[in-house]
Design an enzyme around this catalytic site. Structure first.
Site, PDB file in Angstrom:
ATOM      1  N   CYS B  79       0.831  -1.211   0.000  1.00 32.26           N
ATOM      2  CA  CYS B  79       0.000   0.000   0.000  1.00 32.26           C
ATOM      3  C   CYS B  79       0.870   1.267   0.000  1.00 32.26           C
ATOM      4  O   CYS B  79       1.401   1.625  -1.044  1.00 32.26           O
ATOM      5  CB  CYS B  79      -0.976  -0.037   1.175  1.00 32.26           C
ATOM      6  SG  CYS B  79      -2.322   1.134   0.995  1.00 32.26           S
ATOM      7  N   HIS B 177      -3.007  -5.484   1.669  1.00 27.88           N
ATOM      8  CA  HIS B 177      -2.288  -5.687   2.936  1.00 27.88           C
ATOM      9  C   HIS B 177      -2.283  -7.148   3.383  1.00 27.88           C
ATOM     10  O   HIS B 177      -3.102  -7.532   4.234  1.00 27.88           O
ATOM     11  CB  HIS B 177      -2.965  -4.871   4.037  1.00 27.88           C
ATOM     12  CG  HIS B 177      -2.917  -3.395   3.842  1.00 27.88           C
ATOM     13  ND1 HIS B 177      -1.804  -2.634   4.136  1.00 27.88           N
ATOM     14  CD2 HIS B 177      -3.843  -2.524   3.382  1.00 27.88           C
ATOM     15  CE1 HIS B 177      -2.042  -1.371   3.875  1.00 27.88           C
ATOM     16  NE2 HIS B 177      -3.274  -1.252   3.410  1.00 27.88           N
ATOM     17  N   GLU B 179      -0.403  -8.413   5.410  1.00 30.37           N
ATOM     18  CA  GLU B 179      -0.049  -8.420   6.842  1.00 30.37           C
ATOM     19  C   GLU B 179      -1.277  -8.325   7.745  1.00 30.37           C
ATOM     20  O   GLU B 179      -1.183  -8.559   8.937  1.00 30.37           O
ATOM     21  CB  GLU B 179       0.950  -7.292   7.143  1.00 30.37           C
ATOM     22  CG  GLU B 179       0.383  -5.874   7.152  1.00 30.37           C
ATOM     23  CD  GLU B 179       0.242  -5.242   5.755  1.00 30.37           C
ATOM     24  OE1 GLU B 179       0.379  -5.962   4.746  1.00 30.37           O
ATOM     25  OE2 GLU B 179      -0.009  -4.017   5.696  1.00 30.37           O
TER      26      GLU B 179
END
Lengths: 298, 202
Positions: B79, B177, B179
């Site tokens: 991002c 994302h 993560e």
């Protein structure tokens, strides 16, 4: 962008947005010019409101959601996220703010509460909410209503960090006490916290809130911001502290840098030089209970 | 030995650290040029790209980061990290500087505001199963250079297809994302990339 298998407004999307703000400073602004100063200084988001808390305190009267024109103008001016405040329990103000395209709604005790019994059911919205809390039970009640981010309340508009410290220490202390409790004890802890058992158990396991925890209410200097980060805040809201000071441009930059480098006193010292007057500030003990914002909400 | 840094100026640093740690990789937070010298791969997290860029400049990290990329170390950005690795950005601040390295043009907040943020099942090239991709005020890619490999695209309502995962040499970027999920495959892919270019930072 409605693709067949897309889901908007999921808890992960709402809470994830707050994760992206971590380590950053969110600044209160009342017009496009201040919003630009905030963005130039490195703010991760701005909070659009009609009066900063210090002026709400000074002027008195009912404090409400901001003028949609002003919010539109700020959205058009900056590329960073724009947040705005709705009154506690004011479902319609929140609906209006969502329709304007704000990126986060703060259901805030700084505005005059619209409902004395019920907070907004935040799960019904696509836009995420941040809510204030003074202790763990209050934080978890807000999360169970759908808040995707929590900020410790502090006492907004005072320039006095003491309440922010008290609330952050209380929340962190409440969390620390949950660790090491066994399952039977967690049920009673949930009862005492007046919070759902599932959330209490989750906090005990994680050792932190299940959402991002910022701090707010009385942060006026780079050292204040760094202190709150050392006490475990994920990031900082600064309200009156910037635009009620002598040199907002320099102070805004300094608070951003201090928040990133919160554990490096050399950086805090460097950015604290030559900032001019901080906002004057109010001692909390002389504030009558009726003028304290932190007691609003439950 | 591989030691992965996570740029820790602002953003979802903790989530990347957790994803990498669960792969048994040595991880180090990077906030200044000295810390950058101790790692031989780097992750640039999600966050606010304007803030990350400004802070990197103020602490004197922009040029060391550009050198890190030029020296061929592996870098992954999600991002805001994708924006930082792009050669060119649209809808950024006029003075917004990037590290660069990937020959792409990226549009900031291309999907819209937060109410338009979403998660979706995305097919990734060379990955067996779909990936739960979380897009938050995400950028997309509008131009790719000839050296850039597109690993995933997203098709919008009006049938425009935009790359959302790209690789150029040792540099990897995603609009979304990974993560924020428990699916570690993209971090694993990056760690393999980093091991294959494995260099000593001196």
């Amino acid at each position: 962008m409605a693709n067949q298998n897309n889901s908007t407004g999921t808890p992960r999307v709402k809470q994830g947005m707050a994760e992206m703000l971590k380590g950053g400073v969110i600044m209160d602004v009342i017009n496009a010019e201040q919003a630009r100063i905030a963005e130039d200084a490195g703010a991760v988001a701005v909070m659009a409101l009609e009066r900063v808390p210090a002026d709400i305190r000074k002027d008195g009267g009912v404090a409400r959601m901001s003028d949609p024109d002003m919010i539109d103008e700020i959205i058009a001016t900056v590329s960073i996220p724009v947040m705005a405040k709705a009154r506690i329990g004011h479902i319609t103000e929140a609906q209006v703010l969502q329709s304007l395209g704000v990126d986060y709604i703060d259901e805030s005790e700084v505005l005059t509460p619209a409902d004395e019994a019920y907070h907004i059911d935040k799960r019904l919205f696509t836009v995420p909410f941040v809510c204030g809390a003074t202790n763990l039970g209050e934080a978890l009640r807000r999360i169970s209503e759908g808040a995707a981010m929590i900020r410790s309340k502090g006492e907004a508009g005072t320039g006095n960090v003491v309440e922010a410290v008290r609330h952050m220490r209380t929340i962190r202390g409440d969390i620390a006490r949950l660790k090491g409790l066994d399952k039977e004890e967690l049920y009673t802890a949930a009862k005492n916290l007046q919070a759902p058992y599932e959330l209490v158990a989750q906090v005990a396991e994680l050792g932190r809130l299940p959402v991002v925890l910022f701090t707010a209410g009385g942060i006026a200097t780079p050292a204040d911001a760094a202190l709150m980060m050392q006490l475990g805040a994920d990031g900082v809201f600064v309200g009156s502290g910037i635009f009620k000071s002598g040199d907002p441009v320099q102070r805004a930059k300094a608070i951003v840098e201090a928040t990133t480098n919160f554990d490096d006193p050399k950086v805090i010292a460097r950015v604290s030089r030559g900032l001019g007057e901080a906002m004057v500030g109010i001692n909390i003990e002389i504030l009558p209970a009726s003028e304290r914002f932190a007691g609003r909400g439950w | 030995m591989l030691r992965v840094g996570v740029l820790a100026l602002q953003g979802d640093v903790r989530e990347h650290v957790n994803s990498l740690t669960s792969l048994n990789v040595a991880v180090q937070k990077v906030r200044n040029p000295e810390e950058l010298k101790t790692v031989n791969a780097l992750v640039i997290p999600g966050g606010e790209s304007t803030t990350i860029s400004m802070l990197a400049k103020r602490v004197g990290l922009l040029d060391p980061l550009r050198k890190f990329v030029k020296d061929g170390f592996a870098v992954y950005g999600s991002c805001a990290g994708m924006i930082m690795l792009a050669e060119e950005i649209l809808d950024g601040r006029s003075d917004q500087e990037t590290i660069g390295g990937i020959d792409i043009t990226v549009r900031r907040n291309a999907f819209g505001r937060q109410v338009d943020s979403f998660e979706t099942d995305l097919a990734l090239k060379d990955f067996k199963n779909n990936f739960k991709a979380v897009f938050i005020r995400a950028p997309w890619v509008e131009r790719v250079g000839s050296q850039v490999e597109v690993l995933a695209t997203y098709k919008t309502e009006n049938n425009q297809e935009h790359p959302v995962m790209v690789r150029q040499g040792a540099l990897l970027a995603t609009s979304f994302h990974p993560e924020l999920t428990n699916d570690n495959r993209i971090h694993e892919y990056f760690v393999q990339m980093a091991k294959s270019v494995s260099r000593v930072n001196s």
